[in-house]
Write an enzyme that holds these catalytic residues in place. Sequence first.
Site, mmCIF file in Angstrom:
data_model
loop_
_atom_site.group_PDB
_atom_site.id
_atom_site.type_symbol
_atom_site.label_atom_id
_atom_site.label_comp_id
_atom_site.label_asym_id
_atom_site.label_seq_id
_atom_site.Cartn_x
_atom_site.Cartn_y
_atom_site.Cartn_z
ATOM 1 C CG ASP A 14 -2.770 -7.372 -0.507
ATOM 2 O OD1 ASP A 14 -2.070 -6.681 0.252
ATOM 3 O OD2 ASP A 14 -2.427 -7.672 -1.659
ATOM 4 C CE LYS A 36 2.800 -6.880 -1.015
ATOM 5 N NZ LYS A 36 2.022 -5.688 -0.654
ATOM 6 C CG ASP A 63 4.466 -3.122 0.447
ATOM 7 O OD1 ASP A 63 5.211 -2.167 0.161
ATOM 8 O OD2 ASP A 63 3.526 -3.487 -0.284
ATOM 9 C CG LEU A 64 4.508 -0.473 6.650
ATOM 10 C CD1 LEU A 64 4.747 -0.170 8.128
ATOM 11 C CD2 LEU A 64 3.005 -0.610 6.388
ATOM 12 C CE LYS A 65 4.294 0.335 -2.374
ATOM 13 N NZ LYS A 65 3.414 -0.661 -1.704
ATOM 14 C CG ASP A 68 8.268 11.883 6.810
ATOM 15 O OD1 ASP A 68 8.750 13.024 6.906
ATOM 16 O OD2 ASP A 68 7.189 11.539 7.327
ATOM 17 C CB ILE A 69 12.540 14.611 6.771
ATOM 18 C CG1 ILE A 69 12.100 14.222 8.179
ATOM 19 C CG2 ILE A 69 11.676 15.742 6.211
ATOM 20 C CD1 ILE A 69 12.314 15.337 9.206
ATOM 21 C CG ASN A 71 15.950 12.105 12.456
ATOM 22 O OD1 ASN A 71 16.887 11.391 12.789
ATOM 23 N ND2 ASN A 71 15.042 12.553 13.319
ATOM 24 C CB THR A 72 10.846 10.931 9.698
ATOM 25 O OG1 THR A 72 10.861 12.185 10.391
ATOM 26 C CG2 THR A 72 9.527 10.231 9.958
ATOM 27 C CB THR A 122 3.077 -0.663 -11.641
ATOM 28 O OG1 THR A 122 2.454 -1.144 -10.460
ATOM 29 C CG2 THR A 122 4.469 -1.241 -11.746
ATOM 30 C CD GLN A 192 -1.225 -6.600 -10.256
ATOM 31 O OE1 GLN A 192 -0.761 -5.697 -10.946
ATOM 32 N NE2 GLN A 192 -0.884 -6.771 -8.992
ATOM 33 N N GLY A 212 -0.491 -12.391 -4.609
ATOM 34 C CA GLY A 212 -1.596 -12.239 -3.662
ATOM 35 C C GLY A 212 -2.736 -13.171 -3.977
ATOM 36 N NE ARG A 213 -5.894 -9.467 -6.356
ATOM 37 C CZ ARG A 213 -6.065 -8.422 -7.150
ATOM 38 N NH1 ARG A 213 -7.282 -7.926 -7.311
ATOM 39 N NH2 ARG A 213 -5.038 -7.864 -7.753
HETATM 40 O O1 C5P Z 1 -3.354 -10.078 -5.617
HETATM 41 P P1 C5P Z 1 -2.122 -9.648 -6.355
HETATM 42 O O2 C5P Z 1 -1.204 -10.785 -6.729
HETATM 43 O O3 C5P Z 1 -2.436 -8.731 -7.524
HETATM 44 O O4 C5P Z 1 -1.312 -8.774 -5.263
HETATM 45 C C1 C5P Z 1 -0.132 -8.098 -5.595
HETATM 46 C C2 C5P Z 1 0.414 -7.384 -4.394
HETATM 47 O O5 C5P Z 1 1.550 -6.610 -4.811
HETATM 48 C C3 C5P Z 1 -0.531 -6.415 -3.740
HETATM 49 O O6 C5P Z 1 -0.204 -6.368 -2.340
HETATM 50 C C4 C5P Z 1 -0.200 -5.100 -4.384
HETATM 51 O O7 C5P Z 1 -0.506 -4.000 -3.581
HETATM 52 C C5 C5P Z 1 1.313 -5.237 -4.557
HETATM 53 N N1 C5P Z 1 1.888 -4.392 -5.587
HETATM 54 C C6 C5P Z 1 1.492 -4.448 -6.912
HETATM 55 N N2 C5P Z 1 2.074 -3.626 -7.839
HETATM 56 C C7 C5P Z 1 3.036 -2.787 -7.465
HETATM 57 C C8 C5P Z 1 3.467 -2.707 -6.152
HETATM 58 C C9 C5P Z 1 2.861 -3.553 -5.216
HETATM 59 O O8 C5P Z 1 0.629 -5.244 -7.247
HETATM 60 N N3 C5P Z 1 3.592 -2.042 -8.385
#
Ligand code: C5P
Length: 234
Positions: A14, A36, A63-65, A68-69, A71-72, A122, A192, A212-213
Amino acid sequence: MTSQAAPRIIVALDFPDSVPAEGLLEHLDPNRCRVKIGKELFTRAGPALVRRAVAAGFGVFLDLKFHDIPNTVAGACDAAADLGVWMVNVHAQGGPAMLEAAQARLAQRRERPLLIAVTVLTSLSAADLAAIGCPGEPAARVLGLAGLAKAAGLDGVVCSPREAAALRARFGPAFRLVTPGVRPVGAAAADQKRIMTPADAIAAGADYLVVGRPITEAPDPAAALAAIAREIAD
Ligand code: C5P
């Protein structure tokens, strides 16, 4: 396709652009983690960064989630597969036709990434869901949307560690569960809210942990990763 012996920790890159992301990649071992790449980093650094991470040997979760329709979304998943990524995701709320189109397009390939679905973000509360015309408990909706993903042949879902046990019980051992919201004991929760430790998330049924962090902001990211890997190995 991957095996359980392969790394189960997915480091969330991130970062706002490719400079710190590539700096971190130099300190990580692709045999010990996957990475990711999400919307901010991808929008700045683009497919070139994804290709470099793949070329360096990292399994990349793009992780682009997509939502869309049909076909896209099918075309977008195909484009992601062309980058050589290990995993790609779509929103289950795109509906059965969209999920089936994405799955069918990837199934035409000799090598394909894992295709997983996001159920309910979430960040959405029951009140938020009601506001967008979907009243009811988020947990029930998560199970319903995961069922759509499973029926369409997807490989699994992204879920909160708190949802993992119910999803594992309902959908069986082969359905991949990818869980963010993971914090080693003593790590800062930051924004979180409903966290679990890595060991508890794995015990609840998670296959892969997105972290992540606790890794990216650690003074020694490789050591932080190794500590989490040891915790889940135990
Ligand atoms: O830094 P941290 O461990 O909180 O990062 C968690 C990663 O997971 C981030 O990229 C965040 O966008 C992603 N994420 C999340 N909760 C979700 C879906 C994705 O924390 N429900």
